[in-house]
Design a protein around this motif. Structure first.
Motif, PDB file in Angstrom:
ATOM      1  N   ASN A   1     -38.075 -16.744  15.642  1.00 34.15           N
ATOM      2  CA  ASN A   1     -36.687 -17.143  15.372  1.00 34.15           C
ATOM      3  C   ASN A   1     -35.992 -17.303  16.723  1.00 34.15           C
ATOM      4  O   ASN A   1     -35.330 -16.405  17.216  1.00 34.15           O
ATOM      5  CB  ASN A   1     -35.985 -16.092  14.508  1.00 34.15           C
ATOM      6  CG  ASN A   1     -34.551 -16.473  14.184  1.00 34.15           C
ATOM      7  OD1 ASN A   1     -34.090 -17.577  14.495  1.00 34.15           O
ATOM      8  ND2 ASN A   1     -33.837 -15.547  13.562  1.00 34.15           N
TER       9      ASN A   1
ATOM     10  N   ASP B   1     -31.690 -18.325  16.022  1.00 33.83           N
ATOM     11  CA  ASP B   1     -30.844 -17.647  15.024  1.00 33.83           C
ATOM     12  C   ASP B   1     -30.264 -18.639  14.029  1.00 33.83           C
ATOM     13  O   ASP B   1     -29.110 -18.531  13.613  1.00 33.83           O
ATOM     14  CB  ASP B   1     -29.731 -16.837  15.709  1.00 33.83           C
ATOM     15  CG  ASP B   1     -30.276 -15.591  16.393  1.00 33.83           C
ATOM     16  OD1 ASP B   1     -31.367 -15.129  16.006  1.00 33.83           O
ATOM     17  OD2 ASP B   1     -29.619 -15.094  17.323  1.00 33.83           O
ATOM     18  N   ARG B   2     -31.075 -19.605  13.643  1.00 36.17           N
ATOM     19  CA  ARG B   2     -30.674 -20.586  12.624  1.00 36.17           C
ATOM     20  C   ARG B   2     -31.645 -20.519  11.441  1.00 36.17           C
ATOM     21  O   ARG B   2     -32.187 -21.509  10.990  1.00 36.17           O
ATOM     22  CB  ARG B   2     -30.633 -22.006  13.214  1.00 36.17           C
ATOM     23  CG  ARG B   2     -29.524 -22.264  14.212  1.00 36.17           C
ATOM     24  CD  ARG B   2     -28.151 -21.918  13.690  1.00 36.17           C
ATOM     25  NE  ARG B   2     -27.879 -22.441  12.361  1.00 36.17           N
ATOM     26  CZ  ARG B   2     -26.806 -22.114  11.648  1.00 36.17           C
ATOM     27  NH1 ARG B   2     -25.929 -21.244  12.121  1.00 36.17           N
ATOM     28  NH2 ARG B   2     -26.624 -22.640  10.454  1.00 36.17           N
TER      29      ARG B   2
ATOM     30  N   ARG C   1     -29.304 -11.040  12.652  1.00 40.99           N
ATOM     31  CA  ARG C   1     -29.738 -12.379  13.065  1.00 40.99           C
ATOM     32  C   ARG C   1     -29.767 -13.397  11.921  1.00 40.99           C
ATOM     33  O   ARG C   1     -30.099 -14.552  12.148  1.00 40.99           O
ATOM     34  CB  ARG C   1     -31.120 -12.293  13.721  1.00 40.99           C
ATOM     35  CG  ARG C   1     -31.155 -11.375  14.945  1.00 40.99           C
ATOM     36  CD  ARG C   1     -32.501 -11.409  15.612  1.00 40.99           C
ATOM     37  NE  ARG C   1     -32.805 -12.742  16.135  1.00 40.99           N
ATOM     38  CZ  ARG C   1     -34.010 -13.113  16.565  1.00 40.99           C
ATOM     39  NH1 ARG C   1     -35.024 -12.268  16.492  1.00 40.99           N
ATOM     40  NH2 ARG C   1     -34.202 -14.332  17.026  1.00 40.99           N
TER      41      ARG C   1
ATOM     42  N   ALA D   1     -28.630 -16.167   9.635  1.00 45.63           N
ATOM     43  CA  ALA D   1     -27.622 -17.213   9.832  1.00 45.63           C
ATOM     44  C   ALA D   1     -26.705 -17.346   8.630  1.00 45.63           C
ATOM     45  O   ALA D   1     -25.497 -17.574   8.781  1.00 45.63           O
ATOM     46  CB  ALA D   1     -28.307 -18.544  10.128  1.00 45.63           C
TER      47      ALA D   1
END
Length: 340
Positions: free
Chosen positions: A82, A85-86, A113, A115
């Motif tokens: 990741n 962080d989307r 984290r 999103a």
């Protein structure tokens, strides 16, 4: 020169739209989840993810394995894969016994984290309020100093009827149209052909639903997200579906369920490059003029046109579009303002 960033000046009623990628890619099995995260890294531009990944607990978890699935989802969100962080997660709907466990387990293990959370099959505003209440409580109990965004699937009669109220809730950042479930709620009155193109764009009931969702979303500074296309291999057809969603209805984001769909959707969601050149020139000149009215090529520009062009540049940046000239440095690099 003391330059003021466009976001500090071009404030709209209700605030700015969330700056999120133009594609929301869904994955349910561990194999497809890991593949999606690898693609997200591979296709990033300028250190920015060009698409979001939603890890699916609703359709991805086998019956009886719901808790184990949330553990897998949480571990991937917290992993080194990741990078941006989307990554979000879709939980079960509020009529399912596992929805609250999904939410609480993922927030506890990966809330720092995560999103966003996506809520399917909301029956109306009360369902969304309930989820938001449980989410805020989970954030507080886990000591999170952030508010996790919620994306709401509009796929029931009740949710469409109350879509303006849903869009106005604090914490909702995307309204997603759930075409398949929406069609299936109409007791056969909408033909099955309307689940595909061109029917999904031409049927009057579906046109009404899509336009109402987009209107409610944009009026409340929420991103309107279009449903997936069923075409998996023909890039031209995928791109055409995304183009119609964007140009005819105003959707700014679209679901993907296969890697083949990501590129064509992104292309269709990105603004035209020639318009980006003009936008960069106008916003740069306006910034240099301290945001007062300017003339350019015989045309007057003021705050109204500035807002249009700035939103265009932000959408281009969020979709990973190549920006012209100094647009990246001037408008999206924080060091530019520290050094000004």
């Amino acid at each position: 020169m003391d330059r003021i960033h466009p976001d500090a000046v071009l404030v709209q009623d209700g605030g700015a739209l969330p700056s999120i990628p133009g594609v929301d890619h869904y994955a349910g099995s561990e194999k497809l989840m890991r593949k999606a995260l690898a693609l997200q890294i591979e296709q990033a531009r300028n250190g920015v993810a060009t698409f979001d990944v939603t890890l699916d607990c609703e359709d991805g978890a086998a019956v009886g394995e719901e808790v184990a699935h949330t553990e897998l989802v949480s571990s991937l969100i917290m992993s080194d894969d990741n990078r941006f962080d989307r990554i979000g997660a879709r939980i079960h709907d509020v009529t399912h016994a596992s929805w609250m466990t999904d939410l609480q387990n993922i927030v506890a293990a990966a809330g720092t984290r995560l999103a966003y959370l996506t809520l399917p099959k909301a029956r109306g505003v009360s369902d969304v309020r309930r989820v938001l209440h449980v989410l805020r409580d989970a954030e507080q109990r886990n000591g999170l100093h952030r508010r996790i965004a919620v994306h709401v699937l509009i796929e029931t009669h009740g949710a469409l009827h109350q879509v303006w109220d849903i869009a106005g809730l604090d914490g909702v950042s995307s309204l997603d149209f759930g075409l398949m479930d929406f069609v299936s709620t109409h007791h056969g009155a909408i033909p099955g052909s309307a689940m595909q193109s061109p029917g999904q764009f031409d049927h009057a009931i579906l046109r009404r639903a899509k336009t109402e969702i987009v209107a409610a979303a944009l009026a409340n500074s929420v991103v309107p997200t279009h449903n997936v296309t069923t075409e998996l291999n023909d890039a031209a057809k995928i791109r055409e579906d995304a183009r119609r969603a964007r140009e005819e209805f105003g959707f700014l984001r679209m679901w993907s369920i296969h890697p083949n769909q990501i590129g064509p959707i992104l292309t269709a969601m990105q603004p035209d490059y020639t318009e980006l050149v003009e936008a960069t020139e106008v916003i740069a000149a306006a910034q240099d003029a301290s945001w007062g009215p300017i003339q350019m090529q015989g045309r007057l520009h003021d705050r109204a046109s500035y807002r249009y062009y700035w939103n265009l540049l932000k959408r281009a940046h969020a979709t990973g579009c190549e920006l012209p000239g100094s647009a990246q440095e001037r408008f999206f690099d924080a060091s530019f303002y520290r050094n000004s």
